[in-house]
Every structure is written in structure tokens, then in C-alpha cells.
Design a protein around this motif. Structure first.
Motif, PDB file in Angstrom:
ATOM      1  N   ASN A 208       1.289   9.757   3.977  1.00 46.33           N
ATOM      2  CA  ASN A 208       0.401   8.846   4.684  1.00 46.33           C
ATOM      3  C   ASN A 208      -1.026   9.374   4.774  1.00 46.33           C
ATOM      4  O   ASN A 208      -1.668   9.321   5.809  1.00 46.33           O
ATOM      5  CB  ASN A 208       0.952   8.612   6.088  1.00 46.33           C
ATOM      6  CG  ASN A 208       0.431   7.300   6.649  1.00 46.33           C
ATOM      7  OD1 ASN A 208      -0.016   6.431   5.900  1.00 46.33           O
ATOM      8  ND2 ASN A 208       0.463   7.180   7.964  1.00 46.33           N
ATOM      9  N   LEU A 209      -1.524   9.894   3.661  1.00 47.24           N
ATOM     10  CA  LEU A 209      -2.845  10.527   3.656  1.00 47.24           C
ATOM     11  C   LEU A 209      -3.944   9.476   3.519  1.00 47.24           C
ATOM     12  O   LEU A 209      -3.852   8.571   2.695  1.00 47.24           O
ATOM     13  CB  LEU A 209      -2.926  11.524   2.492  1.00 47.24           C
ATOM     14  CG  LEU A 209      -4.105  12.481   2.502  1.00 47.24           C
ATOM     15  CD1 LEU A 209      -3.954  13.486   3.630  1.00 47.24           C
ATOM     16  CD2 LEU A 209      -4.234  13.193   1.163  1.00 47.24           C
ATOM     17  N   SER A 210      -4.967   9.617   4.350  1.00 49.15           N
ATOM     18  CA  SER A 210      -6.134   8.748   4.236  1.00 49.15           C
ATOM     19  C   SER A 210      -7.381   9.621   4.136  1.00 49.15           C
ATOM     20  O   SER A 210      -7.410  10.727   4.651  1.00 49.15           O
ATOM     21  CB  SER A 210      -6.278   7.853   5.458  1.00 49.15           C
ATOM     22  OG  SER A 210      -5.194   6.972   5.535  1.00 49.15           O
ATOM     23  N   GLY A 211      -8.379   9.103   3.478  1.00 54.09           N
ATOM     24  CA  GLY A 211      -9.620   9.860   3.359  1.00 54.09           C
ATOM     25  C   GLY A 211     -10.693   8.989   2.769  1.00 54.09           C
ATOM     26  O   GLY A 211     -10.543   7.758   2.730  1.00 54.09           O
ATOM     27  N   GLU A 212     -11.756   9.610   2.295  1.00 52.85           N
ATOM     28  CA  GLU A 212     -12.856   8.858   1.709  1.00 52.85           C
ATOM     29  C   GLU A 212     -12.385   8.167   0.446  1.00 52.85           C
ATOM     30  O   GLU A 212     -12.042   8.819  -0.527  1.00 52.85           O
ATOM     31  CB  GLU A 212     -14.014   9.800   1.369  1.00 52.85           C
ATOM     32  CG  GLU A 212     -14.713  10.365   2.584  1.00 52.85           C
ATOM     33  CD  GLU A 212     -15.736  11.422   2.203  1.00 52.85           C
ATOM     34  OE1 GLU A 212     -16.692  11.577   2.943  1.00 52.85           O
ATOM     35  OE2 GLU A 212     -15.552  12.097   1.185  1.00 52.85           O
ATOM     36  N   GLY A 213     -12.391   6.856   0.447  1.00 51.94           N
ATOM     37  CA  GLY A 213     -12.096   6.117  -0.772  1.00 51.94           C
ATOM     38  C   GLY A 213     -10.623   5.811  -0.992  1.00 51.94           C
ATOM     39  O   GLY A 213     -10.270   5.222  -2.006  1.00 51.94           O
ATOM     40  N   PHE A 214      -9.732   6.209  -0.091  1.00 52.36           N
ATOM     41  CA  PHE A 214      -8.328   5.845  -0.235  1.00 52.36           C
ATOM     42  C   PHE A 214      -7.684   5.891   1.149  1.00 52.36           C
ATOM     43  O   PHE A 214      -8.229   6.483   2.077  1.00 52.36           O
ATOM     44  CB  PHE A 214      -7.592   6.806  -1.177  1.00 52.36           C
ATOM     45  CG  PHE A 214      -7.507   8.199  -0.649  1.00 52.36           C
ATOM     46  CD1 PHE A 214      -6.407   8.616   0.084  1.00 52.36           C
ATOM     47  CD2 PHE A 214      -8.543   9.100  -0.839  1.00 52.36           C
ATOM     48  CE1 PHE A 214      -6.336   9.897   0.594  1.00 52.36           C
ATOM     49  CE2 PHE A 214      -8.474  10.387  -0.324  1.00 52.36           C
ATOM     50  CZ  PHE A 214      -7.372  10.776   0.397  1.00 52.36           C
ATOM     51  N   ARG A 215      -6.538   5.255   1.278  1.00 51.13           N
ATOM     52  CA  ARG A 215      -5.870   5.293   2.579  1.00 51.13           C
ATOM     53  C   ARG A 215      -4.365   5.134   2.428  1.00 51.13           C
ATOM     54  O   ARG A 215      -3.877   4.537   1.470  1.00 51.13           O
ATOM     55  CB  ARG A 215      -6.421   4.231   3.509  1.00 51.13           C
ATOM     56  CG  ARG A 215      -6.182   2.876   2.970  1.00 51.13           C
ATOM     57  CD  ARG A 215      -6.922   1.802   3.699  1.00 51.13           C
ATOM     58  NE  ARG A 215      -6.983   0.700   2.769  1.00 51.13           N
ATOM     59  CZ  ARG A 215      -7.168  -0.551   3.131  1.00 51.13           C
ATOM     60  NH1 ARG A 215      -7.338  -0.858   4.383  1.00 51.13           N
ATOM     61  NH2 ARG A 215      -7.205  -1.505   2.237  1.00 51.13           N
ATOM     62  N   SER A 216      -3.684   5.717   3.376  1.00 54.58           N
ATOM     63  CA  SER A 216      -2.227   5.611   3.490  1.00 54.58           C
ATOM     64  C   SER A 216      -1.507   5.861   2.172  1.00 54.58           C
ATOM     65  O   SER A 216      -0.701   5.059   1.742  1.00 54.58           O
ATOM     66  CB  SER A 216      -1.829   4.224   4.010  1.00 54.58           C
ATOM     67  OG  SER A 216      -2.607   3.898   5.110  1.00 54.58           O
ATOM     68  N   VAL A 217      -1.833   6.954   1.551  1.00 55.55           N
ATOM     69  CA  VAL A 217      -1.157   7.278   0.301  1.00 55.55           C
ATOM     70  C   VAL A 217      -0.015   8.246   0.600  1.00 55.55           C
ATOM     71  O   VAL A 217      -0.215   9.270   1.240  1.00 55.55           O
ATOM     72  CB  VAL A 217      -2.130   7.920  -0.707  1.00 55.55           C
ATOM     73  CG1 VAL A 217      -1.374   8.459  -1.911  1.00 55.55           C
ATOM     74  CG2 VAL A 217      -3.168   6.904  -1.135  1.00 55.55           C
ATOM     75  N   SER A 218       1.191   7.876   0.177  1.00 56.31           N
ATOM     76  CA  SER A 218       2.335   8.775   0.301  1.00 56.31           C
ATOM     77  C   SER A 218       2.953   8.950  -1.071  1.00 56.31           C
ATOM     78  O   SER A 218       3.194   7.972  -1.780  1.00 56.31           O
ATOM     79  CB  SER A 218       3.388   8.192   1.250  1.00 56.31           C
ATOM     80  OG  SER A 218       2.838   8.003   2.531  1.00 56.31           O
ATOM     81  N   LEU A 219       3.181  10.187  -1.457  1.00 58.31           N
ATOM     82  CA  LEU A 219       3.887  10.414  -2.709  1.00 58.31           C
ATOM     83  C   LEU A 219       4.469  11.811  -2.689  1.00 58.31           C
ATOM     84  O   LEU A 219       4.072  12.657  -1.892  1.00 58.31           O
ATOM     85  CB  LEU A 219       2.978  10.217  -3.926  1.00 58.31           C
ATOM     86  CG  LEU A 219       1.736  11.092  -4.098  1.00 58.31           C
ATOM     87  CD1 LEU A 219       2.062  12.361  -4.862  1.00 58.31           C
ATOM     88  CD2 LEU A 219       0.691  10.293  -4.884  1.00 58.31           C
ATOM     89  N   SER A 220       5.458  12.023  -3.550  1.00 56.77           N
ATOM     90  CA  SER A 220       6.003  13.368  -3.640  1.00 56.77           C
ATOM     91  C   SER A 220       6.172  13.734  -5.100  1.00 56.77           C
ATOM     92  O   SER A 220       6.375  12.875  -5.955  1.00 56.77           O
ATOM     93  CB  SER A 220       7.320  13.467  -2.896  1.00 56.77           C
ATOM     94  OG  SER A 220       8.305  12.817  -3.657  1.00 56.77           O
TER      95      SER A 220
END
Lengths: 497, 349, 339
Positions: free
Chosen positions: A263-275
Motif C-alpha cells: 500500500n505504498l504511496s508517494g510522488e506520482g503514484f499511490r496505493s501500490v502493493s506488490l511482492s
């Protein structure tokens, strides 16, 4: 002396251009007639941009002649080429950040911006774009910068226009308007070189086509004479033509999940989860601006995250910084090797050990570093004179291998590759592909970021697609390029329709 | 507030200057008089001219630290010429010519040979000073004729012929930079040299001219110096180049090139000179001068730097704001075009 | 790259030998060994500041504030001495002042992200002003010196060990330390890397700010050492002790091969360049050339040598690329060539 009739605007004959040992143009001849829209195709590094710069007088050839409107360009200069009625709209817009948009458009013209204002407004209307003429140019987005460049060409009433991938940043509506303008100009006798990767656009607007490969013209003639297949083959012959299915067969040793992004968010992207698992190559596809590089840089601690967490082998990576990530076994290969990856004027072995600076002893032992580098050199077939040679003097492919050596020297458990084959020749590209597979086979988890969907399909065990800052979906290995494309561009439909 | 300050650098500097005058006037009644203003104006003339010249160079993204020596050299030529009996106009012409030639050498080194400007002008700083001393034999030039000294005499309204000359240079420079095409080229070259070249602007020629202009301005400063002081000491102009750079920075001229205005420099020079005068007026020992000047310069710089950082941050945040609606439209639609068939291996690059 | 640097240092040695030959022919007394040795005391302080300055420049920065910091540290020492602080403590105070000043420069540069040239220009005034104010506070006022140092302190300036001036020995030791630091340690490598590409350094996880800060601290420290040496040599601490070192020190660094764009240079080159500049001045003086002219010549030397370097690089370019390619050469190509 070929066709020197009155309709020939540009005649290029047997032009050679060398940069050091590398020949970028190998005896190219091309001509442009009045009213002609001439498509120029070619892969990265095929020499399209160099050829156009030679024509525009920005780069002087080592050999050969350029004739513009019957006048030979003896000592090429941009000023002279423009006086002869030629304007090059470059791929990346040249902007004077401190000046207004109007001043930017009118820079270098005899008339003052205020005199030209109405003309520019007229042109803006014809292009059906919106642009604040009094805004400071530094605040413009990439697309608007591109429009400024196109307007520069139009307001100059050039007889020859060179458009270097003008549509890459435009909306379809803007592209349509631009094409209408181009047709009108051509009808008035203006000659246009149109550089693009998009065959559909080329079919729509161009009369003739030339394909460049490795600095030479490999196909040239009326567009109607060639089918899509012919053109694609001409461009990519000896390229990475291997069928995707063949390569993705092995994904043998799949380990535990090594890198988990939650659930990573930051500059230019949001709510990314992956493994990512050990031994896996996960392709991260998307178009420029989808937020992939921002994601990678945030994971690597170069940008601050707004939320979410990252863990490596079960341990949470917080307070991330590049050196800490390298220590933990997470290594990033930056997208722009000249700017962010390599120290171009430093010896190669300095480059190779630059991820490990904090681990080197305070008193350095160059001998050991040189030995370490020469091991990489042998293993990766890096063509260089010595370990002392500055990186600047290597070809793109070898530079990229040095950058890979830098990453591998850090003994990564998780490796993020950001556009690892950009601007790399075909041979080196294949070497890099082989290397990436070997690494995966050794248990390294690899996240492969690429805008080249063929490359993604070719290498990946699993394909993640990002669009507009979000993870749009996951596709299995061997998915078609079209399927990736749909996801990568598809988000638009959710957002707008 | 932030943005207001950043966008209207000149206006805010003007406000600060007025405020400073006001505060000092309140602290020491009598400071705010026509006389003070005349003195400040007269004291600022030399620095003003040097700063104008330096501004031309800085706008094109170079730097000139040799101007103090150019002042010395051209003033020496002027003095020697006058004492040899050459008429005043001819001597001044010669003086300006020498200054322009000195600037031309700087320009040739930088624009022609590609020597980094700080290195080139550092070298010529020593070179020109040495030339001056060789010319004068290390002696001060004294007993200048009355003709030149009279240039500095009050014309009755607090200003002199020199004041008029400087104001004319100011007006000319303002007009040139703001209202002419070639003036715009100076900003363009400093802003983005590659882009300027791309648009056919003769970047090297522009850089060269900036140095010539700076040399000519320094020579004029030499004339003012000689007229005001009445003699020419060996160290004439020594160290003024750094003050001029400081005045430029304070006046909103960016050392990164492409930004600056004659008005800003004008106000900042007046401001710096006024502080000197005010210290005298407030009977603060003169040895505080440099300390205060340095402190002011550094504070302004820090404020300026922080403001720029804050603005950058805001622009960045805006760019990455992925919300719904308006902001999203651009990045979204941008990619629509890429739907077309991807024929090449680097599709959307 | 290394080979090229070495070659450049060889050129400097040649220039130095040329000086010896020419001045020796003009005035044989010039070559008198003790003359040469003691002559160094007049300019060795330039080397003391030029060497750390080389590090700053290689690391992509620049510092001009050392010129007034030399005076400030001397005054700090003088004032401490004036109030009866024991000698070792006074010296420590001066060194501490130097380091603090360096830290201030670095802090402002990183806090405001403004070009180092501008920041240190501001602190050049600030330090000079602080020195004047401080010396005014003890009644020394203006540009008079603070004197009355303990004998042992003033003797150092003229001390000799085995017939060699102690100040020269100090400089050589310092130079050796810096050569090791820059060319053989991890820190030195980091300075080069940061100077060559701050972006790449940041992406490689190098602590860019910390590395640059150390270079400014070292410059501050060495400026203090130079201030103490000059106070000892002249027997008094003055505000303007270091003002004359500004240009020669930068000249020495650039002449020694440091690129003003960062990433390139060597301590050895700077050291040799210091002697080239120093002996040039002295040789000219002994040859009866007025001191004013010698400043012109050393300025000319800087311009000439740098032009020569660029010229030869361009010449090499001509040979390699042929006339046609050079017709449209742009500055970046030339710059790239020098490196």
C-alpha cells in the motif's frame, strides 16, 4: 547529381557522422520535396535524431553534403538553416524557463512578441489548443512545452519543418489538429520530415517513408508500396525477434516472497502493493509518466513515501536511504545512466565500486577494485581499454554494462532495473537479457521497468502494469503486447468515460 | 506573501529600501534630507556603473571579477592622457576604448576559447592591474586638470554631469534589455544556451558583447572615479568587483543566468550605499560597515534561497498531485495518442 | 585520466624549472639555496589555504571567504592573547573559529541551496567585518595590528629545523596529509565523485552534503592555520592579513589542474603551482622588475596557461575529428575534452 529540380527542398548526400569510434550515420542520403510529408522511422539509436540535427545545422557531418533549397550548407549553423527556411521541432522542447510563453515562441524573430501576438493566437486557435501566453514558461507541462516548439515552427513560416516525435506528449484531439495543420502546410508547398514510432499516425499523414537502422537507410520509398510487416521487419531485423513464448519457459526456482511493497504511496503514484519472489523476473510495464520510476525511486529511498511500507526478506525497511537499501540487498539501476547512473569522467573501476563506497576501507586498495572490475569485464564482455578509462568514452551498450556491474558489485538480493536497455545496441541488449535471466536463475528477485512492451513480454515471468500512478493489473507470462497496451492506456476509460 | 516577494523582487527591494530610509530617518532626524540623497547618489555612481556592467555578464550566465582592475587601468589611461595634454573628450574616448578592449579580451577568452569565466577574469584581474601599474610606474596620478574635476561639481540640483551620465546609462541599459531584440538575446543565452543556439541566436557573440559592455561600463566608472577623487591611486577600483557582484545578487540578478533587471541593480546599489552613509550619520564606527553589509547580504540570500525552495516544492507537489478531475486530465489524455500500433521496440519512448 | 593529470603536473614542474633557469641567468643570486628556502616564507601561507581549497573545488564548490577568515582567525588569536588566555588555548580558539566559520559556510550553502560563490562572497564580507569589529573591541581599531605575542609564538615564524624553515616543513607535512587524504582514501574518492556528478553520487548513496561540508571545514581550519602563521611571521595579528591570498590561492588551485566545474584536480598540482606562482613573484623582484608588474605577469600566466591547456585540448580535437567537425564545436565538447 540526382534530382535537383525546383521542387527539391532538401538534398542530403552520403552523410557520415562519427562520435569517437562510433559511427552514428553511415552514408545516409535522403531528399525532401516541396509539399511532401516524409516519415522517418527507426529504433532508438538508429540515427534519426542525429540525421535531423545535421539537416538543421546543429551538428556538422564528418562527410557528405547537405543542400537546402539549392544552397549547400558549407559551415552548418542553426541560424543559417533557419534563414534558409528550416525549423526543427526537437523531441524535447527547448524552453527559456524565465521568460513568458509568448517570448519563448517569438525568440529569435525579427518582430517583437507584441507584434506577433495576434498571429500566435491565430495559430493556437488553428491547433485548437489552449495556452496561456503570459505564463512563465518554467511552469509549463511537457505537452505544453511541445506545443510551444510546434508554434515556433509555425510562426516562422518555415519552408521545411522537421517534427521529431511531436505527438508523444499530445492528446488525440491535439494530434488531429496538428495533422490538419500539417496537411494544410504541405498543400502550400511546405516540406515536412515527420519522425514517429507510430505506424498508424504515419499511415494517416505521410506520403513517403524512410527507415533508418544502425545509421543507414534500409528502406525508402512511397508509403503505399510497403506493408506494415515489411516496415517493421526493416526496422527490427537482427533485433530481438525471438518469439516471446520461447523465452518465458523457465521460471524454475521460485523462492519465498523477498520484497513486499504494501500500500505504498508517494510522488506520482499511490496505493501500490506488490511482492517479488526470489528468482522471479516481474515486468513493470506502463507508459512514460505512469509513475514507475517514481515508485522505484521511492522504494530505493530517493524520494519520500507518503504512506505504506516496504519489507525485504520479512524485515521492514524504514528510514530508507540508498546506502541502507544497498546494505539490505536492494539495488536500483537508474533510468538515466548518464545523469544518475554513471560518473562519466571517473575510471571504470570507480564506477563499478560506487555503490559500495561506504563499505570500502578508509584507505582504498585500487588494486583489488581493479581486479573486481576486470572480473565483471570478463563475465559481461565489457569492451574497454582498461579499468582506468573514463566511462564517457564507452559506447552506450558498454556503459550500460558498467552500470550493471556497479549494481551487481553490491550483491543484490532484489534488483530493480529501470529501462535497462535504453539506447543500447542490439548485441549488448541481448547480452543484458541473458545476464538478467542468469541473475534470476541465481535467485535474485528482479523488477524490470520498461516502456518497451516487447522487452517486458520477452523477459518477464509475470507482468505488472501501471497507469496514472496506480497498479492497473497483473498479466501472466507470455501475454500479448496488445493486452499490456490495453491496460497501460486503459485507465483513461475509467477516468473519463 | 512568499510568492509575492519572489515574483516582485524589485518591488520588495524597493519597499525595503524605503523602509530602511524611514527607520534611519526616525532614529536620526535630519537624515532624510535632500542633501543626504544627493550624497548617497554621488557616492553610488562608481559602484552603479560597475554593477551594470557586471549585470550584463551575469545575465548571460558568466561572471566578471576583473572589472575593478579594468576601472584602474582605464582610469590610469585617462589620467595619463589628460596630463599629457590631450583634450577631455578625446581622453574619455580613449579611456572607454581601453575598457572595451579589456572586456573584449575577457570575452574572447570565455566565448572564443571556452575558458570558464571565473578563471579567465581572475587572470585578467591580475593582468590589468599589472598593466595599469606598469603604465603609471607604480606612482599615483595626481594633479588632474580642472576640466575633469568639474564634471563632478554640483549643477545646482544635487546632481552633476556624472549623475546625468550614469542615469543615461541606466536608461539606455533598461531600454536595451527590455525593449530590443538583441537585449532579449542576453536573457535567452543565459537562460538556456542550448535553446538559444537552437533558435539561431549567436550565443558566443552575445557572451562576447556582454564582456565588452562590462569593460566599457568599468571604464566609465573609471572616469567617474577620476573626476570625483581628483587623482588616481594605484589601488583604484580594488575589490569593487566583489561589491558589484553582491549588489547584483541583492538586486535580483540570478547567478544562474537569464534573470535580472537594471532597475533592481539600481535600487540595490542605492540601498548598499545608503547603509554606508547611514552608518556615518548614526555615528556607528566605520568598522561595522563590512559586517553589516555581509550580514544583510547573507540574510537576503538565505531568505531568497528558502523562498525558491518553497516554490519549487509547491510546483513539484502540484505536478504530482494525482487527484480526480482537472489535474488528472493532462497526464491521462497525454497517453491516448500512444494507442496507435506500436511498431518499434521502444514504443512510447 | 590519471595519466593526463600526471602529465599536467609534469608541465608545471617544467615551468618551475624554466623559472629557475631564466631567473638564475638574470640574477645568479636567485639560485642561492638559502635564498630559495627562505623565500618560501613569503608565500607559503598561500599554499596552506590553496590545498584545502583544491578539495572544495574538486567537490564541486568554491570558497572565497577564506581570504577574510585568515584575518578573523588571527584577530581571534590576538584578542584571546590580549586578554591573557594561555597560548595553547588561544591557538585552539583561533582554530575553532576557523572550523566554525567553515561550518557556517557549509550550513548556509546547504540550507539555502544557493551557489557557493555567492554564499562565500557574503561571508567574505561578514568575516572581514567581524574581524574589524573584534579588533575594534580591544581598541586596536581599524587596520592596526594586535601584537605583544609571547616570544615563543613569534619565534616560530623564523624557526628552522635542520636549516629548513619550520613553516615550509609544516606546509610539506600538510600537503602530504592532503595528498593521502584526497588520492588514497575513501573520503578523497567521494570528493571526486561528488564533484563529477552530484546526481550520480546521490543515487549511489553517497552522503553528498557531509562530504562537501568536510571540505569547507578543512578550508576553515587551514585558513586559521595560515592566520596563525602570518601573525607569527609578522609579529602582529591584522584584519587584512589574508586579503592578498584570495587570488593567488584560487589561481594556484586552477593552475594546478582543478576544474572550476568540479571533479578534477590534484593536491600535488596545486602544491607545485604554489611554488610556480611564489617563485615567479620573487624571481621578478630579484630581477629588478617592479612588484606591480609581477602581478600582471602572474595574472597573465594564469590566463596563458589555462588557454594553453584548452588550446591543446582543442588542437587534439582538431586532429581527431578533422576540421569539419570542429566548425560546429560547442563548448560542452571542449569541456569534455579537457577532462
Amino acid at each position: 547529381m540526382a534530382s535537383d529540380d525546383a521542387h527539391t527542398l532538401i538534398q542530403v548526400r552520403d552523410v557520415w557522422k562519427r562520435y569517437g569510434p562510433v559511427s552514428v550515420l553511415k552514408g545516409v542520403s535522403i531528399c525532401l520535396r516541396a509539399g511532401q510529408i516524409h516519415a522517418l522511422l527507426g529504433g532508438n539509436g538508429a540515427g534519426k535524431s542525429t540525421l535531423m540535427k545535421v539537416i538543421a545545422g546543429l551538428v556538422s557531418p564528418n562527410d557528405g553534403t547537405v543542400v537546402i533549397g539549392g544552397e549547400r550548407l558549407e559551415r552548418p549553423s542553426a541560424a543559417k538553416a533557419q534563414r534558409l527556411g528550416l525549423y526543427l521541432v526537437p523531441q524535447e522542447a527547448h524552453i527559456f524557463g524565465n521568460q513568458t510563453v509568448l517570448e519563448n515562441i517569438c525568440m529569435g524573430l525579427a518582430k517583437s512578441p507584441s507584434q506577433l501576438r495576434s498571429r500566435v493566437i491565430e495559430l493556437i486557435k488553428q491547433l485548437s489548443v489552449s495556452l496561456d501566453l503570459d505564463a512563465q514558461a518554467a511552469t509549463l507541462e511537457i505537452a505544453d512545452r511541445q506545443i510551444v516548439e510546434i508554434l515556433r515552427g509555425l510562426v516562422r513560416q518555415a519552408r521545411v519543418l522537421i517534427l521529431d516525435e511531436p505527438t508523444s506528449a499530445l492528446t488525440p484531439h491535439e494530434v488531429e489538429a496538428l495533422f490538419a495543420r500539417m496537411r494544410a502546410l504541405a498543400a502550400k508547398g511546405v516540406g515536412i520530415f515527420f519522425i514517429s514510432h507510430k505506424l498508424r499516425e504515419i499511415r494517416e499523414i505521410c506520403h513517403d517513408i524512410s527507415v533508418l537502422r544502425d545509421g543507414a537507410i534500409v528502406l525508402s520509398g512511397a508509403l503505399g508500396d510497403y506493408g506494415d510487416d515489411q516496415i517493421v521487419t526493416a526496422m527490427t531485423r537482427a533485433g530481438t525477434g525471438a518469439s516471446p513464448a520461447a523465452s518465458t519457459a523457465v521460471n524454475a526456482a521460485k523462492g519465498e516472497a523477498r520484497l513486499v511493497i504494501d500500500n505504498l504511496s508517494g510522488e506520482g503514484f499511490r496505493s501500490v502493493s506488490l511482492s517479488l519472489s526470489g528468482g522471479e523476473i516481474a515486468g513493470l510495464a506502463g507508459v512514460v509518466g505512469a509513475g514507475r520510476t517514481e515508485l522505484a525511486e521511492t522504494v530505493f529511498g530517493l524520494r519520500r513515501a507518503h504512506g505504506g511500507s516496504i519489507s525485504l526478506d520479512g524485515k521492514v525497511l524504514d528510514k530508507r536511504a540508498p546506502a541502507r537499501c544497498v546494505d539490505a540487498g536492494l539495488v536500483y539501476l537508474p533510468e538515466d545512466r548518464q545523469q544518475y547512473g554513471l560518473f562519466l569522467d571517473a575510471p571504470l573501476y570507480w564506477n563499478a565500486s560506487s555503490y559500495l563506497m561506504h563499505k570500502l576501507p578508509f584507505m582504498l586498495s585500487p588494486k583489488r577494485e581493479r581486479e573486481a572490475f576486470s572480473r565483471f569485464r570478463d563475465a559481461m564482455d565489457i569492451k574497454c581499454e582498461s579499468a582506468e578509462q573514463p566511462a564517457r568514452r564507452l559506447s552506450g551498450g558498454n556503459q550500460q554494462k558498467v552500470l550493471l556491474a556497479k549494481c551487481l558489485a553490491a550483491k543484490p538480493k532484489v534488483l530493480i532495473l529501470d529501462e535497462p536497455t535504453r539506447g543500447v545496441d542490439v548485441a549488448a541488449r541481448n547480452d543484458i537479457y541473458a545476464l538478467v535471466r542468469t541473475l534470476a536463475a541465481e535467485g535474485v528477485a528482479i523488477l524490470l521497468i520498461s516502456s518497451d512492451f516487447d522487452e517486458i513480454v520477452h523477459l518477464s515471468d509475470r507482468i505488472l502494469v501501471m497507469a496514472f500512478g496506480e497498479l492497473e493489473g497483473t498479466l501472466p507470462a507470455g501475454s500479448s503486447v496488445d493486452a499490456i497496451g490495453k491496460l497501460a492506456f486503459g485507465a483513461r476509460e475509467h477516468a473519463h468515460v | 506573501m512568499f510568492e509575492l516577494f519572489a515574483r516582485n523582487r524589485v518591488a520588495s527591494l524597493f519597499a525595503i529600501t524605503i523602509l530602511t530610509f524611514g527607520i534611519i530617518g526616525a532614529a536620526a532626524p535630519g537624515f532624510l534630507s535632500g542633501n543626504t540623497i544627493a550624497v548617497v547618489m554621488a557616492n553610488s555612481l562608481v559602484l552603479m556603473l560597475i554593477s551594470f556592467g557586471t549585470m550584463l555578464v551575469i545575465i548571460t550566465r558568466n561572471i566578471d571579477v576583473s572589472s575593478g582592475s579594468v576601472l584602474g587601468l582605464s582610469a590610469a589611461v585617462l589620467g595619463l592622457a589628460l596630463n599629457a595634454g590631450i583634450s577631455l573628450p578625446l581622453a574619455i574616448g580613449l579611456c572607454v576604448l581601453v575598457g572595451a578592449a579589456a572586456g573584449a579580451l575577457n570575452g574572447a577568452l570565455v566565448a572564443g576559447l571556452g575558458v570558464p569565466s571565473i578563471v579567465a577574469t581572475l587572470g585578467t584581474l591580475g593582468l590589468y592591474r599589472g598593466l595599469m601599474l606598469t603604465l603609471t610606474g607604480g606612482r599615483w596620478i595626481e594633479a588632474l586638470p580642472q576640466s575633469i574635476k568639474s564634471l563632478a561639481s554640483n549643477l545646482g540640483w544635487g546632481g552633476s554631469v556624472l549623475t546625468i551620465i550614469v542615469l543615461l546609462v541606466f536608461a539606455g541599459l533598461w531600454f536595451f534589455l527590455r525593449r530590443t531584440r538583441s537585449g532579449g538575446y542576453f536573457f535567452a543565452v543565459g537562460d538556456n544556451r542550448e535553446a538559444a543556439r537552437h533558435l539561431g541566436i549567436p550565443a558566443r557573440w552575445i557572451e562576447f558583447s556582454a564582456f565588452v559592455g562590462a569593460g566599457a561600463c568599468a571604464a566609465l566608472a573609471g572616469v567617474v572615479f577620476a573626476a570625483q577623487i581628483g587623482f588616481i591611486p594605484n589601488q583604484a577600483g580594488n575589490g569593487i568587483e566583489l561589491k558589484a557582484i553582491a549588489a547584483n545578487v541583492l538586486g535580483g540578478v540570478s547567478l544562474l543566468g537569464g534573470v535580472g533587471s537594471a532597475v533592481g541593480v539600481f535600487i540595490s546599489v542605492i540601498f548598499l550605499t545608503a547603509i554606508d552613509s547611514a552608518l556615518v550619520f548614526l555615528r556607528i564606527p566605520a568598522f561595522w560597515n563590512d559586517f553589516i553589509a555581509g550580514a544583510i547580504l547573507l540574510s537576503v540570500l538565505m531568505l531568497d534561497g528558502r523562498i525558491r525552495l518553497a516554490l519549487d516544492k509547491r510546483i513539484r507537489a502540484k505536478r504530482y498531485a494525482i487527484g480526480h478531475g482537472g489535474q488528472n486530465a493532462k497526464p491521462a489524455s497525454k497517453e491516448k495518442a500512444a494507442e496507435s500500433l506500436h511498431v518499434s521496440s521502444e514504443a512510447t519512448r | 585520466m590519471k595519466r593526463l593529470v600526471l602529465r599536467w603536473e609534469a608541465v608545471l614542474v617544467l615551468i618551475l624549472i624554466l623559472e629557475f633557469v631564466v631567473f638564475g641567468l638574470i640574477n645568479p643570486r636567485f639560485l642561492n639555496p638559502s635564498n630559495l628556502l627562505y623565500g618560501t616564507s613569503d608565500f607559503i601561507h598561500i599554499g596552506i589555504v590553496a590545498v584545502p581549497l583544491t578539495l572544495v573545488i574538486i567537490g564541486g564548490g568554491i570558497d572565497v571567504s577564506f581570504a577574510s577568515l585568515v584575518g578573523l582567525c588571527a584577530i581571534v588569536f590576538g584578542v584571546a592573547n590580549f586578554f591573557g588566555v594561555p597560548l595553547p588555548l588561544s591557538i585552539l580558539a583561533a582554530l575553532a573559529a576557523g572550523v566554525c566559520a567553515g561550518a557556517m559556510n557549509a550550513a548556509i550553502i546547504h540550507f539555502s541551496k544557493i551557489q557557493p560563490l555567492v554564499v562565500t562572497l557574503g561571508s567574505l564580507y561578514l568575516f572581514g567585518g567581524a574581524a574589524t569589529v573584534l579588533s575594534g573591541a580591544v581598541g586596536a581599531g581599524g587596520y592596526e595590528g594586535i601584537g605583544n605575542f609571547p616570544g615563543i609564538f613569534t619565534e616560530f615564524g623564523y624557526l628552522e629545523v635542520f636549516g629548513i624553515p619550520a613553516m615550509l616543513i609544516l606546509f610539506v607535512i600538510m600537503a602530504l596529509i592532503f595528498i593521502v587524504l584526497l588520492h588514497f582514501t575513501r573520503f578523497g574518492r567521494s570528493v571526486y565523485l561528488v564533484g563529477q556528478s552530484e546526481n550520480a553520487a546521490r543515487y549511489s548513496g553517497l552522503p553528498v552534503e557531509r562530504i562537501q561540508t568536510v571540505t569547507y571545514l578543512l578550508t576553515g581550519l587551514c585558513a586559521a592555520i595560515a592566520g596563525l602563521m602570518l601573525s607569527s611571521y609578522f609579529g602582529s595579528a591584522r584584519v587584512d592579513l589574508g586579503t592578498a591570498t584570495l587570488l593567488p590561492a584560487i589561481t594556484a588551485a586552477v593552475l594546478g589542474g582543478a576544474s572550476i566545474y568540479g571533479g578534477q584536480g590534484s593536491v600535488l598540482g596545486t602544491v607545485i603551482a604554489v611554488f610556480v606562482i611564489g617563485f615567479l613573484q620573487q624571481g621578478l623582484q630579484m630581477a629588478g622588475v617592479p612588484s606591480q608588474v609581477s602581478s600582471a605577469l602572474s595574472g597573465g600566466l594564469l590566463v596563458g596557461v589555462v588557454a594553453l591547456r584548452l588550446g591543446s585540448a582543442m588542437l587534439a580535437g582538431f586532429v581527431a575529428r578533422g576540421n569539419k567537425a570542429m566548425a560546429a564545436r560547442s563548448r560542452p565538447i571542449v569541456e569534455e575534452k579537457i577532462k
